[in-house]
Design a protein around this motif. Structure first.
Motif, mmCIF file in Angstrom:
data_model
loop_
_atom_site.group_PDB
_atom_site.id
_atom_site.type_symbol
_atom_site.label_atom_id
_atom_site.label_comp_id
_atom_site.label_asym_id
_atom_site.label_seq_id
_atom_site.Cartn_x
_atom_site.Cartn_y
_atom_site.Cartn_z
ATOM 1 N N SER A 171 46.680 -40.462 39.167
ATOM 2 C CA SER A 171 45.516 -41.148 38.588
ATOM 3 C C SER A 171 45.627 -42.662 38.735
ATOM 4 N N GLU A 172 46.452 -43.100 39.707
ATOM 5 C CA GLU A 172 46.580 -44.509 40.097
ATOM 6 C C GLU A 172 47.077 -45.402 38.953
ATOM 7 N N ARG A 173 47.938 -44.849 38.093
ATOM 8 C CA ARG A 173 48.601 -45.668 37.075
ATOM 9 C C ARG A 173 50.045 -45.878 37.538
ATOM 10 N N GLU A 174 50.158 -46.701 38.579
ATOM 11 C CA GLU A 174 51.433 -46.824 39.277
ATOM 12 C C GLU A 174 52.555 -47.357 38.387
ATOM 13 N N GLU A 175 52.261 -48.341 37.566
ATOM 14 C CA GLU A 175 53.318 -48.926 36.723
ATOM 15 C C GLU A 175 53.870 -47.895 35.756
ATOM 16 N N GLN A 176 52.977 -47.113 35.130
ATOM 17 C CA GLN A 176 53.441 -46.083 34.204
ATOM 18 C C GLN A 176 54.208 -44.995 34.942
ATOM 19 N N ALA A 177 53.719 -44.621 36.129
ATOM 20 C CA ALA A 177 54.413 -43.597 36.921
ATOM 21 C C ALA A 177 55.809 -44.071 37.286
ATOM 22 N N GLN A 178 55.917 -45.300 37.757
ATOM 23 C CA GLN A 178 57.218 -45.834 38.147
ATOM 24 C C GLN A 178 58.179 -45.855 36.966
ATOM 25 N N ALA A 179 57.680 -46.289 35.808
ATOM 26 C CA ALA A 179 58.543 -46.357 34.626
ATOM 27 C C ALA A 179 59.061 -44.972 34.251
ATOM 28 N N VAL A 180 58.179 -43.970 34.289
ATOM 29 C CA VAL A 180 58.591 -42.607 33.916
ATOM 30 C C VAL A 180 59.594 -42.049 34.923
ATOM 31 N N PHE A 181 59.309 -42.189 36.221
ATOM 32 C CA PHE A 181 60.213 -41.656 37.240
ATOM 33 C C PHE A 181 61.591 -42.328 37.169
ATOM 34 N N GLU A 182 61.597 -43.642 37.009
ATOM 35 C CA GLU A 182 62.886 -44.353 36.968
ATOM 36 C C GLU A 182 63.684 -43.988 35.718
ATOM 37 N N GLU A 183 62.997 -43.811 34.595
ATOM 38 C CA GLU A 183 63.697 -43.370 33.379
ATOM 39 C C GLU A 183 64.222 -41.949 33.557
ATOM 40 N N LEU A 184 63.443 -41.114 34.249
ATOM 41 C CA LEU A 184 63.849 -39.722 34.479
ATOM 42 C C LEU A 184 65.159 -39.646 35.246
ATOM 43 N N VAL A 185 65.275 -40.390 36.359
ATOM 44 C CA VAL A 185 66.511 -40.299 37.146
ATOM 45 C C VAL A 185 67.671 -40.993 36.441
ATOM 46 N N ALA A 186 67.377 -41.955 35.557
ATOM 47 C CA ALA A 186 68.448 -42.591 34.789
ATOM 48 C C ALA A 186 69.007 -41.628 33.750
ATOM 49 N N LEU A 187 68.109 -40.861 33.107
ATOM 50 C CA LEU A 187 68.554 -39.903 32.093
ATOM 51 C C LEU A 187 69.152 -38.645 32.716
ATOM 52 N N HIS A 188 68.645 -38.262 33.891
ATOM 53 C CA HIS A 188 69.086 -37.015 34.534
ATOM 54 C C HIS A 188 69.466 -37.312 35.984
ATOM 55 N N PRO A 189 70.573 -37.966 36.223
ATOM 56 C CA PRO A 189 70.942 -38.380 37.586
ATOM 57 C C PRO A 189 71.179 -37.221 38.542
ATOM 58 N N GLU A 190 71.371 -36.000 38.030
ATOM 59 C CA GLU A 190 71.594 -34.849 38.897
ATOM 60 C C GLU A 190 70.331 -34.009 39.086
ATOM 61 N N PHE A 191 69.212 -34.500 38.577
ATOM 62 C CA PHE A 191 67.952 -33.762 38.662
ATOM 63 C C PHE A 191 67.303 -34.052 40.010
ATOM 64 N N PHE A 192 67.425 -33.116 40.913
ATOM 65 C CA PHE A 192 66.967 -33.291 42.287
ATOM 66 C C PHE A 192 65.489 -33.673 42.372
ATOM 67 N N LEU A 193 64.629 -32.943 41.648
ATOM 68 C CA LEU A 193 63.197 -33.193 41.750
ATOM 69 C C LEU A 193 62.818 -34.592 41.289
ATOM 70 N N GLY A 194 63.578 -35.144 40.341
ATOM 71 C CA GLY A 194 63.314 -36.502 39.897
ATOM 72 C C GLY A 194 63.481 -37.501 41.030
ATOM 73 N N HIS A 195 64.570 -37.394 41.777
ATOM 74 C CA HIS A 195 64.818 -38.298 42.903
ATOM 75 C C HIS A 195 63.798 -38.058 44.023
ATOM 76 N N TYR A 196 63.436 -36.795 44.226
ATOM 77 C CA TYR A 196 62.484 -36.479 45.298
ATOM 78 C C TYR A 196 61.114 -37.097 45.017
ATOM 79 N N TYR A 197 60.599 -36.883 43.814
ATOM 80 C CA TYR A 197 59.281 -37.439 43.501
ATOM 81 C C TYR A 197 59.321 -38.958 43.395
ATOM 82 N N LEU A 198 60.437 -39.506 42.988
ATOM 83 C CA LEU A 198 60.569 -40.965 42.982
ATOM 84 C C LEU A 198 60.511 -41.498 44.422
#
Length: 584
Positions: A171-198
């Motif tokens: 929905s073109e809310r890039e800043e919010q998307a980036q913040a969520v994805f980056e927090e996701l891989v920080a909290l779950h560094p072994e979560f493959f899908l997090g790194h892929y979608y990031l």
């Protein structure tokens, strides 16, 4: 064995018999005696005390069995009966919701999932299902609200964070998307899908360095050929060809039969002008492919492009000996003969191609070109006339080529007669009028060309090239400027990345006196077509009207550099005069 167990066993036996016989419009009524009647009426409020859990489970089991037998309406009825017996049976509601989804009744499914959540507000599986239903229904804000609720109940929930990021990005809310994805891989560094979608998010945003780092991390966590191919394409788009080659080689090392990886690897070698490696990869691919002919054709094309005619011709003759009617091989043979100077052999082979054969249109055009190049225009015209005598195999390109031949022989009027014939033979279509207009423009009949392009628009109001032609012509003449703007804006909408059309938009703004808008569009046109002298000339005009003398001089000088000094002398002289005026 107690009564409830006997009841359930009886249901299973009856269901098995029913499925063997096929589904009726309603499930066969269970025996009257074993089934206890509900102790409360159906008018009970939804969440009053349960009527009878055993009755509910019996109907639920019946529903499951009939659903497995694809009797969806019967299953729906059974689930609804179960919910009369137990108004709080969330497991029944969940199955009913999923059944309704199968039946395409999403709104009712959502209502049942909402009822589960009313009963169990912290039920994460129900909340996730509701969010997914909202997403598939394109109700993004409702889905976002549910995922946020999940994260309130369970902060750091990986799947909820992932889906929330995807919704923000979509929905073109890039800043919010980036913040969520980056927090996701920080909290779950072994979560493959997090790194892929990031990685995909960074790629779409143009942050290629970050995207490639995220792809590498995702591959380290979960190597798959599909992921490696996507990452290789990202490296290639970033111009990092060696890294892309490395990934394709690894894919092939893991699976030597991976035809797509070998083909992509060969393609990169060609882009890097490493022809021998590309040919070697294609030769290796022949051992694994079921379509060896197509690979050999590709090799032959490469050899022809590299002017290795003898090798190409040998390969093509070998293919032709295996399959004499392989028309694609014959077409390449003609090209090989022609390019290698063996014109007579090319001509003889072309003469063998008949209407309806593969490559017939190209063969006629090439044969006409050969005779024209040999300064035998009469034979070239005769070939095209002969082709036009075949009603089932007439191509617009034959009429266009014949008309252009007449124009080159200084008989432009004869070319007009050819196009009039095309209108009769092929019909007054937009394509015929478009080519007719281009011909008239070429022979200097601007009014005729404009009229024919308007015929194109009358038949196809969304032809961007006709809209641009008419709009630009009017703008250049300084007439019909409002309609010209409308036409060109529509052309830009249809082809936003076309630099020529952007130039037209800038020029019509210039003619309207809106010089700032003109500069904006012309600067964009220069980015899209950086080697077009006309655009730089227009840009210089717009800068000059805004009083930006230095920018205008730069634009004019760049236009002068790009103009051909021999063929465009008049244009050069006009621009040189403008430069002299500004330099005083």
């Amino acid at each position: 064995m107690n009564g409830n167990k006997i009841l359930m066993l009886t249901a299973l036996i009856l269901a098995a018999v029913g499925l063997a016989a096929g589904c009726a419009s309603r499930p066969a009524a269970p025996p009257a005696e074993p089934v206890p009647a509900p102790r409360y009426a159906a008018e009970l409020e939804p969440y009053e005390e349960a009527v009878d859990p055993a009755c509910a489970y019996f109907q639920f089991t019946w529903g499951k069995i009939t659903e497995l037998g694809c009797c969806l309406e019967d299953a729906r009825y059974a689930y609804q009966q179960a919910l009369i017996c137990d108004r709080k049976a969330d497991y029944v509601m969940r199955s009913l919701a999923m059944l309704l989804l199968r039946m395409g009744e999403r709104a009712e499914a959502i209502a049942w999932v909402q009822r589960i959540i009313e009963l169990k507000p912290a039920d994460l599986s129900a909340l996730s299902l509701l969010a997914n239903l909202y997403t598939t229904a394109s109700e993004v804000e409702k889905a976002v609200a549910v995922y946020r609720n999940i994260l309130t109940i369970e902060p750091g929930n990986a799947n909820a964070m992932l889906m929330l990021g995807v919704l923000y990005a979509g929905s073109e809310r890039e800043e919010q998307a980036q913040a969520v994805f980056e927090e996701l891989v920080a909290l779950h560094p072994e979560f493959f899908l997090g790194h892929y979608y990031l990685a995909r998010f960074y790629r779409d945003m143009g942050a290629m360095d970050r995207a490639l780092a995220a792809y590498d991390r995702a591959l380290a966590l979960n190597w798959t050929p599909a992921m490696a191919q996507e990452a290789a394409a990202a490296y290639e788009s970033a111009g990092l060809y060696e890294q892309s080659l490395r990934l394709y080689r690894q894919m092939i090392a893991d699976d030597p039969t991976d035809e797509r990886a070998r083909g992509l690897l060969a393609n990169i070698y060609l882009r890097l002008d490493r022809v021998e490696e590309a040919l070697a990869e294609l030769a290796e691919l022949r051992h694994y492919s079921a379509d060896v002919d197509n690979i050999d054709l590709t090799i032959a094309r490469i050899l022809l492009d590299e002017e290795r005619y003898q090798e190409a011709l040998i390969l093509l003759h070998e293919m032709l000996s295996d399959e004499p009617r392989l028309d694609a091989v014959r077409s390449l043979l003609v090209l090989g003969y022609y390019r290698s100077g063996q014109v007579a052999r090319a001509r003889a082979l072309l003469e063998e191609i008949r209407p309806g054969d593969y490559g017939y249109e190209e063969a006629v055009l090439m044969l006409a070109r050969i005779y024209h190049g040999a300064e035998d225009p009469v034979t070239a015209a005769r070939i095209l006339d002969r082709a036009l005598a075949e009603p089932e195999h007439r191509y617009l390109s034959f009429y266009v080529t014949l008309a252009l031949l007449h124009a080159e022989w200084h008989d432009a009027g004869q070319g007009i007669l050819v196009f009039d014939r095309a209108l009769r033979d092929l019909g007054p279509t937009a394509r015929v009028f478009f080519e007719y207009a281009l011909y008239l423009d070429r022979i200097g009949d601007g009014e005729g060309a404009l009229a024919k392009m308007q015929e194109v628009i009358a038949r196809d109001p969304q032809d961007p090239f006709a809209l641009n032609y008419v709009g630009y012509t009017w703008a250049d003449r300084g007439e019909n400027l409002t309609q010209a703007l409308t036409y060109i804006e529509e052309a830009v909408r249809l082809r936003p990345e076309d630099g020529s059309i952007r130039d037209s938009l800038g020029w019509v703004y210039y003619r309207l006196g809106d010089y700032r808008r003109a500069v904006e569009e012309l600067e964009l046109a220069v980015e899209l077509l950086p080697d077009d002298p006309v655009i730089y000339d227009h840009l210089g005009e717009a800068y000059r009207e805004l009083g930006q003398r230095g920018a205008a001089l730069t634009a004019y000088r760049r236009a002068l550099e790009l103009l051909d000094p021999l063929q465009e002398r008049e244009k050069r002289m006009a621009i040189e005069e403008k430069i002299e005026e500004l330099a005083r």
